[in-house]
Write an enzyme that holds these catalytic residues in place. Structure first.
Site, PDB file in Angstrom:
ATOM      1  N   CYS A  63      -2.073   1.757  -4.879  1.00  0.00           N
ATOM      2  CA  CYS A  63      -2.102   0.277  -4.381  1.00  0.00           C
ATOM      3  C   CYS A  63      -0.882  -0.350  -4.108  1.00  0.00           C
ATOM      4  O   CYS A  63       0.027  -0.571  -4.465  1.00  0.00           O
ATOM      5  CB  CYS A  63      -2.625  -0.529  -5.601  1.00  0.00           C
ATOM      6  SG  CYS A  63      -3.139  -2.113  -4.846  1.00  0.00           S
ATOM      7  N   CYS A 181      -3.121  -0.360   3.684  1.00  0.00           N
ATOM      8  CA  CYS A 181      -3.838  -0.406   2.325  1.00  0.00           C
ATOM      9  C   CYS A 181      -4.420   0.902   2.083  1.00  0.00           C
ATOM     10  O   CYS A 181      -5.376   1.271   3.093  1.00  0.00           O
ATOM     11  CB  CYS A 181      -4.873  -1.345   1.986  1.00  0.00           C
ATOM     12  SG  CYS A 181      -5.920  -1.523   0.761  1.00  0.00           S
TER      13      CYS A 181
END
Length: 233
Positions: A63, A181
């Site tokens: 992440c 992302c």
């Protein structure tokens, strides 16, 4: 992380005869909000221990925004701490964070000014921009898609991305970060956006794959994964 990185490693295996196994341990997070991201990061030590039980050769922290929302330069703190966990478990291995991989990849391709697409809400996207700019790269234009649900981020259609980039000012940038992302898919359209803009395209997943291959001492060439993984770097 669990779709695009294995896809790139599979393409690498087909091109170079390498062989990979893929192992994962989960840090829980449902809504992409600062509080949940901080709680998620707190689980990373457990995950590092679980993965080193399998004696893996490299670990990837998936992440990007969880790292960047913890403060400037935090990827270095996280990587050092988690590598310490691997050593404590008797299986020392390099730890790659997607946040560190992305900011390290941009100088590799000579990018000083970028355009960026992120799925996050605007306040989190601004944190990401600040983090990248603190690392010496200007974010000249950006789009926040404002998708709060993490599952919805993973289901965002990558075919929407070329149209989003077409509405951005990419004329004076050195590169495009098509997905800041690892959860938001982009791999199928990297080549399309490079052809459309004439600019090198980087994604968090591609940068993580590049950093992992470097850490493993393997060729950094993956067909169809953009300029960074063209084999030129």
């Amino acid at each position: 992380m669990e779709t695009e990185i294995p896809a790139m490693l599979t393409a690498h295996a087909l091109a170079h005869g390498t062989r990979f196994t893929f192992h994962s341990s989960r840090m829980r997070m449902k809504t992409v909000a600062k509080e949940e991201l901080a709680a998620m990061d707190g689980e990373s030590d457990r995950c590092a221990l679980e993965l080193t039980d399998a004696r893996v050769d490299v670990l990837g922290y998936a992440c990007l925004v969880a790292i960047m929302s913890m403060g400037r330069g935090y990827h270095r703190v996280s990587q050092e701490r988690l590598q310490g966990r691997t050593a404590e478990n008797g299986a020392p291995a390099p730890v790659i964070t997607s946040a560190g991989a992305l900011v390290d990849a941009l100088p590799v391709i000579g990018a000083k000014r970028i355009a960026l697409v992120a799925p996050y809400m605007k306040p989190l996207t601004k944190l990401v921009i600040d983090y990248i700019e603190q690392e010496g790269v200007e974010v000249a234009d950006w789009r926040a898609l404002e998708i709060p649900d993490n599952i919805a981020v993973g289901r965002h259609d990558p075919e929407n991305l070329p149209g989003i980039v077409a509405g951005m000012d990419t004329g004076n940038v050195d590169a495009i970060v098509l997905s800041a992302c690892v959860q938001m898919p982009s791999l199928p359209v990297i080549a399309k956006v490079e052809a459309m803009t004439g600019k090198p395209v980087v994604t968090a997943a591609a940068a993580t794959t590049y950093a992992m291959l470097k850490a493993l001492g393997l060729k950094t060439a993956v067909p169809g994964a953009g300029a960074l993984l063209s084999g030129a770097y």
